[in-house]
Design an enzyme around this catalytic site. Structure first.
Site, short mmCIF file in Angstrom:
data_model
loop_
_atom_site.label_atom_id
_atom_site.label_comp_id
_atom_site.label_asym_id
_atom_site.label_seq_id
_atom_site.Cartn_x
_atom_site.Cartn_y
_atom_site.Cartn_z
N ASP A 121 27.86 -4.73 -38.53
CA ASP A 121 26.93 -4.50 -37.43
C ASP A 121 25.84 -3.52 -37.84
OD1 ASP A 121 28.27 -6.20 -35.76
OD2 ASP A 121 29.35 -4.65 -34.68
N LYS A 143 23.82 -6.93 -33.67
CA LYS A 143 23.17 -7.24 -32.39
C LYS A 143 22.19 -6.12 -32.07
CE LYS A 143 27.39 -9.39 -30.58
NZ LYS A 143 28.35 -8.90 -31.57
N MET A 254 25.39 2.83 -24.37
CA MET A 254 24.45 1.72 -24.12
C MET A 254 23.81 1.85 -22.75
SD MET A 254 26.91 -1.33 -25.61
CE MET A 254 28.29 -0.79 -24.58
#
Length: 341
Positions: A121, A143, A254
């Protein structure tokens, strides 16, 4: 082992069964060498050593290899003895921590050394991944907000397929695989496909990134609990009420994109206006930055500072203990006065 050296222009003979020698073949090829292979002692011919600079003897359990090192020494060739590659056909999920390479665990480094394929990632420590997983195939499946280079289901399919082909597969993630890392989904998918899977935990950013800014998530007589929340989507009113009612420290991962909804929801649920809030961007990087405000002032402060993900939000009285705590307390007092709190 000579794979940290540029071997371009040199020929290396790797002796061992294909399964046992597969990691060495990849590593020396990645180091630039021309790799020859000898899969069985019975197939050995003297001319195979012509032009060879190094012979890599893999311990694959066959006692007939014992004569090869002595033969090489008589011809003045270097011999490197190496362990056989670990059996393939399984997946290991690794938590890479908050992104700093020196926060990878010892076990994580050991597993990477044996990897045939690594799916990584963007928030995982991958800058020197070719060194940590020498010769492995490195596949970026990172992502980004609003853009998934490879879908989650496709990542799972690729991991399983690679393991079924006999590879040691590593899934390298930022933080910890089981803290909003979708590790549980990947473990379940592997188990359903009959692929052995294990997990190497990592240092979660929920604790480590606040610490990098000098903020403890708990502190005696200030906060005796902390709650970790995903800010990927707005919470329900009931969830806001639970968070506000629990007290302690709230850590949001997030949460930059949903910051306005988060602060408004907590205010509706009764959290005080002057509750300290910190936003820590890019924890443990050279560009780490902390923006400190209050619950009602943080949206404006984030906009003025140009805050962008990745970032961790910390909500609670512990923010007053951040690095430079006296200055922080003074700024918060000024904000509280301005807000009339």
């Amino acid at each position: 082992m000579f794979t940290n050296t540029d071997l371009t222009g040199y020929t290396v003979l790797v002796a061992g069964t294909p399964e046992a020698a597969r990691r060495a073949i990849r590593r020396y090829g990645a180091a630039g060498a021309t790799v020859r292979t000898l899969s069985s002692p019975a197939a050995y011919k003297p001319e195979m050593l012509d032009g060879v600079a190094l012979v890599v003897a893999i311990d694959d359990g066959d006692p007939r290899w014992s004569a090869l090192p002595e033969t090489c020494r008589r011809r003045g060739l270097l011999v490197s003895r190496e362990e056989a590659a670990a059996p393939g056909g399984h997946v290991t999920l690794i938590g890479g921590g908050p992104g700093a390479e020196d926060l990878l665990t010892v076990r994580a480094r050991q597993v990477l050394q044996e990897a045939d394929v690594v799916f990584f990632d963007r928030l995982a420590p991958h800058r020197n991944l070719a060194e940590y997983a020498p010769g492995a195939e490195l596949i970026d499946v990172g992502k980004r907000p609003g853009h998934h280079k490879v879908t989650q289901r496709e990542i799972e399919r690729l991991m399983i397929q690679s393991a079924q082909e006999g590879n040691n597969v590593v899934r390298l993630k930022g933080g910890d695989p089981y803290v909003f890392g979708r590790g549980g989904e990947e473990v379940i998918s592997c188990a359903k496909a009959g692929v052995p899977v294990s997990v190497v935990p990592g240092i979660t950013s929920a604790i480590s990134v606040p610490a990098a800014a000098g903020i403890p998530v708990t502190h005696r007589e200030i906060s005796h609990l902390f709650t970790v929340v995903s800010g990927h989507a707005p919470l329900t009113d009931a969830e806001y009420e639970h968070l506000a009612g629990l007290g302690g420290t709230v850590v949001v991962l997030m949460g930059v994109g949903t910051l306005p909804q988060l602060t408004a929801g907590l205010r509706r649920a009764g959290m005080k206006a002057d509750m300290p809030v910190a936003i820590v961007e890019r924890g443990y990087s050279d560009s780490q930055r902390t923006t400190i405000s209050t619950l009602t002032g943080v949206v404006t402060a984030a906009g003025a500072a140009g805050v962008k993900p990745p970032a961790i939000l910390v909500i609670g009285e512990v923010v007053r203990l951040a690095n430079g705590c006296e200055e922080t307390a003074g700024k918060l007092a000024e904000l509280a006065d301005t807000l009339g709190a």
